[in-house]
Design a protein around this motif. Structure first.
Motif: not given
Length: 256
Positions: A21, A70-71, A73-74, A76
């Motif tokens: 990531t 988290r961003e 992984t999505q 962004r």
């Protein structure tokens, strides 16, 4: 919210996911870690109250780094303001996060104070960056005893707060409940966390050895000094990126 039990091998998966990531958004995630460290340093410079302020902000800033992971992984790009996620989440969550931070600050100061009583502040002065250790100090029994007192007490303190910021923010738990579930998750998944910690320690040692070897082979002693800090910061960025995955696998997603 439901606690999940994971196999020991999941610790290696957390490390792998953290590294993968990080390289999706290396500039953003490394930059956010630099901002995080700068914020802690600036807060710590305030006379007398600087250390408690920095420790109070630590859980909130750690949440910001997890939100950045988290961003990423999505798919962004994590913007700098994501570091302030906890401060933009509404008054109730902000109060809970600051309460959590105050509890951590009290615990950290207490642990550091106990180490101070053991060796008169030698270890505390070195750890907090205000005093350069001498070879005589490092070899003294009092200094080593203070170091082990700090490590032995700071470890359970860290486990209490490992998942707490995420549980306060994403699951709306109270500070006390978030600390309880955090340490329970760490103990219930003991072997996964042990493997996780061991692998990161191994990676850090390997990086130090590689930088030292490169410096030796190049015949430039100053090269190690130039490369060591950036290399360790790179590892630290990957480590903080991986924290989100330790939370994600140990708890049911919010809303379930």
């Amino acid at each position: 919210m439901k606690l999940r039990l994971v196999p020991a091998r999941q610790g290696a998966s957390w490390v792998r996911l953290g590294v993968r990531t990080f390289f999706r958004q290396p500039l953003a995630l490394a930059g956010l870690l630099f901002m995080f460290m700068a914020l802690m340093s600036v807060a710590g410079m305030v006379p007398l109250i600087g250390l408690p302020i920095a420790m109070t902000l630590l859980p909130a800033c750690t949440l910001g780094l997890m939100a950045a992971s988290r961003e990423a992984t999505q798919g962004r790009f994590p913007m700098p303001l994501i570091l302030l996620t906890a401060f933009r989440s509404g008054a109730p969550t902000l109060r809970a996060m600051l309460t959590l931070g105050a509890l951590y600050a009290l615990g950290f100061v207490a642990v550091m104070g106990l180490s101070y009583l053991v060796d008169g502040g030698g270890f505390a002065g070195m750890y907090l960056g205000g005093q350069a250790p001498t070879s005589e100090m490092l070899g003294s029994a009092e200094f080593q005893a203070a170091m082990w007192v700090f490590i032995g007490l700071h470890l359970p303190l860290s486990l209490l707060f490992w998942h707490a910021p995420a549980l306060v923010y994403w699951h709306k738990l109270s500070p006390a409940k978030s600390m309880f579930f955090s340490i329970v998750a760490c103990f219930r998944n003991f072997w996964a966390y042990t493997l996780f910690a061991g692998l990161w320690m191994g990676i850090m040692v390997l990086v130090v050895l590689l930088v030292t070897a490169l410096s030796s082979l190049s015949g430039s002693p100053g090269l190690a000094a130039s490369l060591m800090l950036p290399a360790l910061l790179l590892v630290a960025s990957m480590f903080f990126t991986s924290l989100y995955f330790t939370y994600l696998d140990c708890f049911e997603p919010e809303g379930k």
